[in-house]
Motif scaffolding. Structure first.
Motif, short mmCIF file in Angstrom:
data_model
loop_
_atom_site.label_atom_id
_atom_site.label_comp_id
_atom_site.label_asym_id
_atom_site.label_seq_id
_atom_site.Cartn_x
_atom_site.Cartn_y
_atom_site.Cartn_z
N GLN A 1 0.86 -1.18 0.00
CA GLN A 1 0.00 0.00 0.00
C GLN A 1 0.89 1.23 0.00
N GLU B 1 -2.47 5.73 1.44
CA GLU B 1 -3.54 5.42 2.39
C GLU B 1 -4.17 6.73 2.84
N THR C 1 2.39 6.50 1.92
CA THR C 1 2.86 5.81 3.13
C THR C 1 4.39 5.75 3.14
N LYS C 2 4.95 5.40 4.31
CA LYS C 2 6.41 5.22 4.39
C LYS C 2 6.85 4.12 3.43
#
Length: 155
Positions: free
Chosen positions: A110, A113, A118-119
């Motif tokens: 993912q 989000e 995201t990281k």
């Protein structure tokens, strides 16, 4: 002696043109390999050809400006400059284009989000950008070999 100078200039121009024609085909080949057994392989080759020439000419133009501005002429300068130009452009483009989604997955990860990258998305985009930049750097080194390199025997 003046005729030799004109011939040398023509040869350099021909070599540059040859490099500009040949090198994007490296990208076409590598980008098309995953579709080799796909029923739409020929369509992907056409799409990849368009994008490979576009990417090559844009990144090569940016790299050329940097090389000329800082008088960088050695063989290793070409792939190093191309690597960093591509790394910045590829990472910036992939991160910017992903940020428009509410949710997005890539390679079972993912990356977006709730509308935020995201990281894991940053890490995946970075490593994908590194691999693409290495390919482009290798391609630009081939360009240098074709268009710029002068073997000692030819000097």
């Amino acid at each position: 002696a003046p005729v030799a100078g004109v011939m040398h200039m023509k040869t350099e121009s021909y070599r540059s043109i040859a490099g500009m024609i040949f090198c994007p085909w490296i990208l076409v080949a590598v980008w098309s390999l995953p579709y080799l057994s796909h029923s739409a392989f020929s369509k992907w080759v056409v799409i990849n050809t368009f994008f490979a020439f576009t990417v090559f000419f844009f990144t090569a133009a940016v790299s050329h400006v940097i090389l000329k501005t800082f008088c960088l002429t050695k063989g290793w300068h070409y792939p190093v400059v191309m690597f960093f130009v591509c790394l910045i452009l590829y990472f910036g483009f992939s991160t910017f284009s992903a940020s428009g989604y509410d949710e997005l997955y890539h390679s079972q990860t993912q990356i977006v989000e709730d509308g935020n990258v995201t990281k894991a998305g940053y890490v995946l985009n970075f490593w994908n950008s590194v691999s693409g930049s290495l390919l482009s750097a290798g391609m630009f080194f081939v360009f240098w070999l074709i268009a710029v390199w002068k073997p000692r025997s030819a000097v």
